[in-house]
Design a protein around this motif. Structure first.
Motif, PDB file in Angstrom:
ATOM      1  N   LYS A  19       0.829  -1.220   0.000  1.00  0.00           N
ATOM      2  CA  LYS A  19       0.000   0.000   0.000  1.00  0.00           C
ATOM      3  C   LYS A  19       0.864   1.271   0.000  1.00  0.00           C
ATOM      4  O   LYS A  19       0.602   2.210  -0.746  1.00  0.00           O
ATOM      5  N   SER A  20       1.883   1.276   0.853  1.00  0.00           N
ATOM      6  CA  SER A  20       2.709   2.490   0.956  1.00  0.00           C
ATOM      7  C   SER A  20       3.575   2.669  -0.290  1.00  0.00           C
ATOM      8  O   SER A  20       3.781   3.799  -0.758  1.00  0.00           O
ATOM      9  N   THR A  21       4.057   1.565  -0.835  1.00  0.00           N
ATOM     10  CA  THR A  21       4.824   1.628  -2.085  1.00  0.00           C
ATOM     11  C   THR A  21       3.938   2.234  -3.177  1.00  0.00           C
ATOM     12  O   THR A  21       4.380   3.064  -3.978  1.00  0.00           O
ATOM     13  N   SER A  32       5.625   7.845   2.304  1.00  0.00           N
ATOM     14  CA  SER A  32       5.252   6.810   3.261  1.00  0.00           C
ATOM     15  C   SER A  32       6.394   5.815   3.400  1.00  0.00           C
ATOM     16  O   SER A  32       7.017   5.440   2.410  1.00  0.00           O
ATOM     17  N   ILE A  33       6.670   5.386   4.620  1.00  0.00           N
ATOM     18  CA  ILE A  33       7.797   4.475   4.793  1.00  0.00           C
ATOM     19  C   ILE A  33       7.400   3.056   4.390  1.00  0.00           C
ATOM     20  O   ILE A  33       6.243   2.657   4.493  1.00  0.00           O
ATOM     21  N   VAL A  34       8.393   2.318   3.909  1.00  0.00           N
ATOM     22  CA  VAL A  34       8.171   0.983   3.339  1.00  0.00           C
ATOM     23  C   VAL A  34       9.188   0.037   3.953  1.00  0.00           C
ATOM     24  O   VAL A  34      10.335   0.417   4.168  1.00  0.00           O
ATOM     25  N   THR A  40       4.256  -2.055   8.945  1.00  0.00           N
ATOM     26  CA  THR A  40       5.194  -0.933   8.889  1.00  0.00           C
ATOM     27  C   THR A  40       4.459   0.389   9.145  1.00  0.00           C
ATOM     28  O   THR A  40       4.855   1.177   9.997  1.00  0.00           O
ATOM     29  N   THR A  41       3.373   0.603   8.410  1.00  0.00           N
ATOM     30  CA  THR A  41       2.624   1.866   8.555  1.00  0.00           C
ATOM     31  C   THR A  41       1.790   1.834   9.833  1.00  0.00           C
ATOM     32  O   THR A  41       1.078   0.865  10.077  1.00  0.00           O
ATOM     33  N   ARG A  42       1.876   2.906  10.611  1.00  0.00           N
ATOM     34  CA  ARG A  42       1.114   2.949  11.870  1.00  0.00           C
ATOM     35  C   ARG A  42       0.073   4.062  11.892  1.00  0.00           C
ATOM     36  O   ARG A  42      -0.760   4.110  12.790  1.00  0.00           O
ATOM     37  N   ILE A  59      -5.183   8.322   0.795  1.00  0.00           N
ATOM     38  CA  ILE A  59      -4.881   8.062   2.213  1.00  0.00           C
ATOM     39  C   ILE A  59      -4.235   6.690   2.314  1.00  0.00           C
ATOM     40  O   ILE A  59      -4.873   5.666   2.016  1.00  0.00           O
ATOM     41  N   ASP A  60      -2.966   6.678   2.705  1.00  0.00           N
ATOM     42  CA  ASP A  60      -2.314   5.396   2.996  1.00  0.00           C
ATOM     43  C   ASP A  60      -2.714   5.016   4.420  1.00  0.00           C
ATOM     44  O   ASP A  60      -2.787   5.878   5.296  1.00  0.00           O
ATOM     45  N   THR A  61      -2.996   3.745   4.633  1.00  0.00           N
ATOM     46  CA  THR A  61      -3.470   3.304   5.954  1.00  0.00           C
ATOM     47  C   THR A  61      -2.610   2.144   6.456  1.00  0.00           C
ATOM     48  O   THR A  61      -1.956   1.465   5.659  1.00  0.00           O
TER      49      THR A  61
HETATM   50 MG   LIG Z   1       2.441   0.687   4.668  1.00  0.00          MG
END
Ligand SMILES: [Mg+2]
Ligand SMILES: Nc1nc2c(ncn2[C@@H]2O[C@H](COP(=O)(O)OP(=O)(O)OP(=O)(O)O)[C@@H](O)[C@H]2O)c(=O)[nH]1
Length: 297
Positions: A19-21, A32-34, A40-42, A59-61
């Motif tokens: 998702k973040s990628t 967004s960090i990967v 990983t995502t908080r 919106i990255d979740t």
């Molecule tokens: Mg993520």
């Protein structure tokens, strides 16, 4: 201006599907960090893409978890649910040909959601040797929900991303932009400083340790065109502290260097980064500690 389309698009799925990628590729910048590790995502993170005739607010979740026990993980799941109320499109991201009960868990949440159009995104198609296998996979997943679009993508390579973007824009409401055209995100520079440090730690540290870390930024000041950042890395136990520091400070030094490089690219300024490691017992299950660390901002 009459033809301008604007809307919210939430990126949802189980942990580690990319998702973040995907967010980073869509907005053409690393926000967004990967990492290779799940969870990983908080935090929810807005990535805003504005063109001459549209504004997509992605919106990255965090990856949706099943029946989380710790307060931290419950917070992460709440972040996902919080995006569902006021959204135009949901991108339900799965890993192509890799379905498991965590995807099923996401489907159950999506079934309770009304109002948004749902696209099924089959990510990591670069890893699929025989593309014909996708058809049966799509058929099985599509039995559960009426997807408006089904799109194979590779978030890492960019395959299918342009098509995805144009399909999104077509379905957004005719509304003027909600954010200034040069605004890229809703998050502060402090937030990114903390996240980029956490990303480097996640990559470098093995096993469970990344799940016991949180970062706070105690100082963030600009002086003579240099950003001075003081960051504290919180762990849960003394033994974890010595691992994070490393032999003669080697881990902290390497992490600091890598994070500083990313931050200098993002802020286009020289960065002077200092890090400390402190222990806060069982912070992952303490509402009070989570508040102190900024999880409920
Ligand atoms: Mg993520
Ligand atoms: N081969 C391949 N790997 C990918 C692709 N997209 C993401 N990845 C990898 O999958 C891993 C997880 O990526 P993330 O973007 O952090 O996944 P996420 O869904 O945001 O994960 P959480 O934040 O933990 O929920 C990383 O190692 C990525 O490099 C892709 O299209 N192809």
């Amino acid at each position: 201006m009459n033809n301008f389309r604007t809307g919210y698009v939430s990126i949802i799925g189980r942990p580690n599907v990319g998702k973040s990628t995907l967010l980073n590729h869509l907005i053409e910048q690393k926000l967004s960090i990967v990492s290779r590790k799940p969870q990983t995502t908080r935090w929810n993170l807005l990535g805003i893409k504005t063109t001459s005739d549209s504004q997509i607010i992605f919106i990255d979740t965090p990856g949706l978890q099943k029946e989380p026990k710790l307060a931290l993980n419950q917070h992460m799941n709440r972040e996902v649910s919080n995006t569902l109320g006021h959204i135009d499109i949901i991108l339900f991201v799965v890993e192509a040909l890799k379905w498991n009960d965590l995807d099923e868990n996401v489907i159950n949440l999506l079934k309770q959601t009304s109002g948004a159009e749902i696209f099924l995104l089959l990510n990591k198609v670069d890893k699929v040797a025989n593309k014909n296998d996708l058809l049966a996979f799509i058929e099985t997943v599509s039995k559960e929900i009426d997807f408006k679009e089904v799109i194979p993508v590779s978030a890492i390579k960019g395959d299918g991303i342009e098509r995805l973007e144009s399909l999104i824009i077509k379905r957004l409401p005719l509304t003027p932009a909600l954010f200034p055209e040069d605004q890229l995100t809703d998050r502060s520079e402090r937030f990114f400083a903390a996240e980029f440090i956490r990303e480097k730690l996640m990559t470098r540290l093995s096993d469970e340790l990344p799940y016991h870390l949180s970062i706070t930024i105690d100082e963030f000041k600009e002086k003579n065109n240099v950003l001075h950042i003081h960051a504290c890395i919180w762990v849960e136990r003394k033994g974890q502290k010595s691992i994070v520091i490393g032999k003669e400070g080697s881990v902290l030094k390497a992490v600091g260097k890598e994070a500083r490089q990313d931050l200098e690219t993002m802020f286009e300024k020289k960065v002077n980064l200092k890090t400390w490691v402190k222990v806060k017992k069982k912070w992952t299950d303490s509402e009070q500690a989570l508040k102190q660390f900024g999880y409920y901002d």
